[in-house]
Design a protein around this motif. Sequence first.
Motif, PDB file in Angstrom:
ATOM      1  N   PRO A  62      50.071  -9.697  64.452  1.00  0.00           N
ATOM      2  CA  PRO A  62      49.059  -8.944  65.204  1.00  0.00           C
ATOM      3  C   PRO A  62      49.660  -8.128  66.347  1.00  0.00           C
ATOM      4  O   PRO A  62      50.651  -8.525  66.967  1.00  0.00           O
ATOM      5  CB  PRO A  62      48.142 -10.044  65.751  1.00  0.00           C
ATOM      6  CG  PRO A  62      48.372 -11.226  64.869  1.00  0.00           C
ATOM      7  CD  PRO A  62      49.811 -11.146  64.471  1.00  0.00           C
ATOM      8  N   ALA A  63      49.045  -6.991  66.621  1.00  0.00           N
ATOM      9  CA  ALA A  63      49.462  -6.167  67.761  1.00  0.00           C
ATOM     10  C   ALA A  63      49.325  -6.977  69.045  1.00  0.00           C
ATOM     11  O   ALA A  63      48.373  -7.728  69.229  1.00  0.00           O
ATOM     12  CB  ALA A  63      48.598  -4.912  67.842  1.00  0.00           C
ATOM     13  N   GLY A  64      50.307  -6.839  69.931  1.00  0.00           N
ATOM     14  CA  GLY A  64      50.283  -7.529  71.214  1.00  0.00           C
ATOM     15  C   GLY A  64      51.057  -8.829  71.252  1.00  0.00           C
ATOM     16  O   GLY A  64      51.112  -9.493  72.290  1.00  0.00           O
ATOM     17  N   GLU A 135      45.454 -18.863  76.554  1.00  0.00           N
ATOM     18  CA  GLU A 135      46.068 -17.592  76.964  1.00  0.00           C
ATOM     19  C   GLU A 135      45.304 -16.392  76.408  1.00  0.00           C
ATOM     20  O   GLU A 135      45.299 -15.307  77.013  1.00  0.00           O
ATOM     21  CB  GLU A 135      47.521 -17.541  76.489  1.00  0.00           C
ATOM     22  CG  GLU A 135      48.366 -16.485  77.173  1.00  0.00           C
ATOM     23  CD  GLU A 135      48.605 -16.807  78.643  1.00  0.00           C
ATOM     24  OE1 GLU A 135      48.695 -15.857  79.441  1.00  0.00           O
ATOM     25  OE2 GLU A 135      48.697 -17.999  78.993  1.00  0.00           O
ATOM     26  N   LYS A 136      44.654 -16.574  75.262  1.00  0.00           N
ATOM     27  CA  LYS A 136      43.898 -15.464  74.665  1.00  0.00           C
ATOM     28  C   LYS A 136      42.816 -14.964  75.613  1.00  0.00           C
ATOM     29  O   LYS A 136      42.578 -13.761  75.727  1.00  0.00           O
ATOM     30  CB  LYS A 136      43.290 -15.906  73.333  1.00  0.00           C
ATOM     31  CG  LYS A 136      44.324 -16.118  72.230  1.00  0.00           C
ATOM     32  CD  LYS A 136      43.698 -16.662  70.960  1.00  0.00           C
ATOM     33  CE  LYS A 136      44.769 -16.904  69.886  1.00  0.00           C
ATOM     34  NZ  LYS A 136      44.210 -17.476  68.655  1.00  0.00           N
ATOM     35  N   GLY A 137      42.158 -15.890  76.303  1.00  0.00           N
ATOM     36  CA  GLY A 137      41.125 -15.488  77.254  1.00  0.00           C
ATOM     37  C   GLY A 137      41.699 -14.739  78.439  1.00  0.00           C
ATOM     38  O   GLY A 137      41.141 -13.738  78.901  1.00  0.00           O
ATOM     39  N   GLU A 142      42.848  -9.056  80.772  1.00  0.00           N
ATOM     40  CA  GLU A 142      43.824  -8.022  81.144  1.00  0.00           C
ATOM     41  C   GLU A 142      43.611  -6.769  80.300  1.00  0.00           C
ATOM     42  O   GLU A 142      43.649  -5.645  80.815  1.00  0.00           O
ATOM     43  CB  GLU A 142      45.240  -8.568  80.944  1.00  0.00           C
ATOM     44  CG  GLU A 142      46.354  -7.611  81.321  1.00  0.00           C
ATOM     45  CD  GLU A 142      47.735  -8.200  81.094  1.00  0.00           C
ATOM     46  OE1 GLU A 142      48.675  -7.426  80.845  1.00  0.00           O
ATOM     47  OE2 GLU A 142      47.869  -9.442  81.154  1.00  0.00           O
ATOM     48  N   ILE A 143      43.393  -6.954  78.998  1.00  0.00           N
ATOM     49  CA  ILE A 143      43.167  -5.822  78.093  1.00  0.00           C
ATOM     50  C   ILE A 143      41.914  -5.055  78.500  1.00  0.00           C
ATOM     51  O   ILE A 143      41.911  -3.815  78.551  1.00  0.00           O
ATOM     52  CB  ILE A 143      43.062  -6.322  76.642  1.00  0.00           C
ATOM     53  CG1 ILE A 143      44.422  -6.839  76.160  1.00  0.00           C
ATOM     54  CG2 ILE A 143      42.559  -5.209  75.712  1.00  0.00           C
ATOM     55  CD1 ILE A 143      44.367  -7.578  74.836  1.00  0.00           C
ATOM     56  N   GLU A 144      40.831  -5.776  78.791  1.00  0.00           N
ATOM     57  CA  GLU A 144      39.577  -5.129  79.175  1.00  0.00           C
ATOM     58  C   GLU A 144      39.741  -4.351  80.476  1.00  0.00           C
ATOM     59  O   GLU A 144      39.127  -3.294  80.664  1.00  0.00           O
ATOM     60  CB  GLU A 144      38.477  -6.178  79.306  1.00  0.00           C
ATOM     61  CG  GLU A 144      38.056  -6.771  77.955  1.00  0.00           C
ATOM     62  CD  GLU A 144      37.108  -7.945  78.096  1.00  0.00           C
ATOM     63  OE1 GLU A 144      36.930  -8.417  79.255  1.00  0.00           O
ATOM     64  OE2 GLU A 144      36.564  -8.391  77.081  1.00  0.00           O
ATOM     65  N   MET A 145      40.584  -4.844  81.376  1.00  0.00           N
ATOM     66  CA  MET A 145      40.837  -4.144  82.626  1.00  0.00           C
ATOM     67  C   MET A 145      41.514  -2.798  82.351  1.00  0.00           C
ATOM     68  O   MET A 145      41.145  -1.762  82.911  1.00  0.00           O
ATOM     69  CB  MET A 145      41.711  -5.001  83.542  1.00  0.00           C
ATOM     70  CG  MET A 145      42.058  -4.350  84.867  1.00  0.00           C
ATOM     71  SD  MET A 145      43.181  -5.374  85.846  1.00  0.00           S
ATOM     72  CE  MET A 145      44.679  -5.307  84.847  1.00  0.00           C
ATOM     73  N   TYR A 146      42.511  -2.807  81.453  1.00  0.00           N
ATOM     74  CA  TYR A 146      43.201  -1.562  81.120  1.00  0.00           C
ATOM     75  C   TYR A 146      42.280  -0.583  80.399  1.00  0.00           C
ATOM     76  O   TYR A 146      42.380   0.633  80.585  1.00  0.00           O
ATOM     77  CB  TYR A 146      44.426  -1.842  80.254  1.00  0.00           C
ATOM     78  CG  TYR A 146      45.620  -2.356  81.032  1.00  0.00           C
ATOM     79  CD1 TYR A 146      46.185  -1.580  82.047  1.00  0.00           C
ATOM     80  CD2 TYR A 146      46.186  -3.591  80.763  1.00  0.00           C
ATOM     81  CE1 TYR A 146      47.271  -2.033  82.778  1.00  0.00           C
ATOM     82  CE2 TYR A 146      47.281  -4.054  81.484  1.00  0.00           C
ATOM     83  CZ  TYR A 146      47.818  -3.277  82.487  1.00  0.00           C
ATOM     84  OH  TYR A 146      48.882  -3.729  83.205  1.00  0.00           O
ATOM     85  N   GLU A 170      49.508   1.711  69.595  1.00  0.00           N
ATOM     86  CA  GLU A 170      48.743   0.515  69.914  1.00  0.00           C
ATOM     87  C   GLU A 170      49.097   0.024  71.311  1.00  0.00           C
ATOM     88  O   GLU A 170      50.263   0.040  71.714  1.00  0.00           O
ATOM     89  CB  GLU A 170      49.031  -0.583  68.886  1.00  0.00           C
ATOM     90  CG  GLU A 170      48.620  -0.189  67.466  1.00  0.00           C
ATOM     91  CD  GLU A 170      49.054  -1.216  66.431  1.00  0.00           C
ATOM     92  OE1 GLU A 170      50.175  -1.757  66.587  1.00  0.00           O
ATOM     93  OE2 GLU A 170      48.293  -1.464  65.494  1.00  0.00           O
ATOM     94  N   ASP A 171      48.107  -0.404  72.034  1.00  0.00           N
ATOM     95  CA  ASP A 171      48.318  -0.910  73.393  1.00  0.00           C
ATOM     96  C   ASP A 171      49.373  -2.024  73.368  1.00  0.00           C
ATOM     97  O   ASP A 171      49.375  -2.874  72.474  1.00  0.00           O
ATOM     98  CB  ASP A 171      46.999  -1.453  73.944  1.00  0.00           C
ATOM     99  CG  ASP A 171      47.050  -1.712  75.438  1.00  0.00           C
ATOM    100  OD1 ASP A 171      47.943  -2.468  75.874  1.00  0.00           O
ATOM    101  OD2 ASP A 171      46.205  -1.174  76.161  1.00  0.00           O
ATOM    102  N   ILE A 172      50.259  -2.023  74.339  1.00  0.00           N
ATOM    103  CA  ILE A 172      51.317  -3.026  74.408  1.00  0.00           C
ATOM    104  C   ILE A 172      50.739  -4.442  74.403  1.00  0.00           C
ATOM    105  O   ILE A 172      51.316  -5.353  73.792  1.00  0.00           O
ATOM    106  CB  ILE A 172      52.190  -2.792  75.658  1.00  0.00           C
ATOM    107  CG1 ILE A 172      53.028  -1.512  75.478  1.00  0.00           C
ATOM    108  CG2 ILE A 172      53.103  -3.991  75.927  1.00  0.00           C
ATOM    109  CD1 ILE A 172      53.768  -1.067  76.720  1.00  0.00           C
ATOM    110  N   ALA A 173      49.596  -4.631  75.046  1.00  0.00           N
ATOM    111  CA  ALA A 173      48.965  -5.955  75.094  1.00  0.00           C
ATOM    112  C   ALA A 173      48.137  -6.249  73.851  1.00  0.00           C
ATOM    113  O   ALA A 173      47.653  -7.367  73.686  1.00  0.00           O
ATOM    114  CB  ALA A 173      48.089  -6.071  76.326  1.00  0.00           C
TER     115      ALA A 173
END
Length: 435
Positions: A62-64, A135-137, A142-146, A170-173
């Motif tokens: 998966p990406a991230g 950690e997923k949460g 963090e992803i939603e913030m970006y 794809e976003d790094i995270a």
Amino acid sequence: MEKTHYATLDETLYQQTLANGLKVTMLPKAGYHKTYAVMTTNYGSIDNSFVPSGESEFTEVPAGIAHFLEHKLFEKKAGDIFEVFSRNGASANAFTSFTRTSYLFSATDHIKTNLLTLLDFVQEPYFTEASVNKEKGIIGQEIEMYEDDPNWRLFFGIIENLYPEHPLHEDIAGTVDSIAKITPEQLYAAYRTFYQPSNMNLFVVGNIDPLATLTWIEANQNGKDFPAAEPIQRRFPEEASDGSDIIPYRMTELPVKRGKSIVGIKGLAEVTADRAGLKYRTELNLLFDMLFGDSSSNYLQLYDQGIVDDSFGYELDVARTYHFATLSGDTEKPQELSDAIIGLLEKASENPDLNAGRLALVKKDALGRLLQSMNALEYIANTYSGDDFGDASLFDLVDIIDEITLTDIQTTLKQFVRSKALSVFHIQPLAADAQ
């Protein structure tokens, strides 16, 4: 231990590749109180298709996952590694890029203890189902913030235009959906594949004795068992070499007060991982400074016309499998800004700013910024560890800058700036906000 002296910088590098393949580079800096160390693996967010260590078939993850792995390495069964560093007077951090993952600390004392802590925690993975799910949460937030950051959206908007198939877009995270699929087994597979000592380097700079420091590192590494190194096999989607897969234009609306405009240029030629590649990147930086630097007539003209302001600038990224440049800014006139930039790019070979006198000025400025940056331990370590130009490094830049000619700049301009390699992405205020 190999010793290399750079006379123009009056700096001496000490290097040793250990028996397990780990490359150690040290730069003593007399008179400095702080020591900075960074351990880097040649593994980043784009490396999502590979043959896992010990296997023979490609797998897709998966990406991230590279960024997720970076987060998880700090958590051990005995507790949080940040607390260990803190107890020994060190400040620690880590970051993941498209092609690298780095772990670092800075400290003024307890250097041996902190250095061994760095080596140990990076080389001792610990993942459980419970800790991974927790950690997923955290990363999801963090992803939603970006995703709420207009500048982040602007950047990845143009990247998706330039690289619609390549995982670079794809976003790094990753995304909330992609990280939800990550398992401890996938983390261990990625770790075993890319965290081999032979795929990593350690850079230590500051108030150090190279021989004593190397002795600590060697003793630490000799006390560990590592599997035999395996060639790393990565796979990337095929891209059109002529740029025909580039998306020329897209736009979106966001709750911003002013519009944003970005022009991207995709490098269609291959960049070699050697001194020639480093010279090419330096030529591109000088080229964009000549054409769009804040002292260029182009910038001043656009500024006087009210098309750009102090937010305008360019960025360049040259790495394995890709290279691109972006020019962007906040503006009331996104279309006018992108049209003006493209017009200047397409006629750049005739631009009056592209002359020997201006090249001499931007070279002098680039050299001054480089020499000033060489006083910053973080800059030295992160730049050296993050570049991928073989034996060439930032320590060669003084000579490289000096040898670049106007003919070199013109050749690089012709090679890089092509109409078919251009793309535009705009962010407009929401219709309700614009009224």
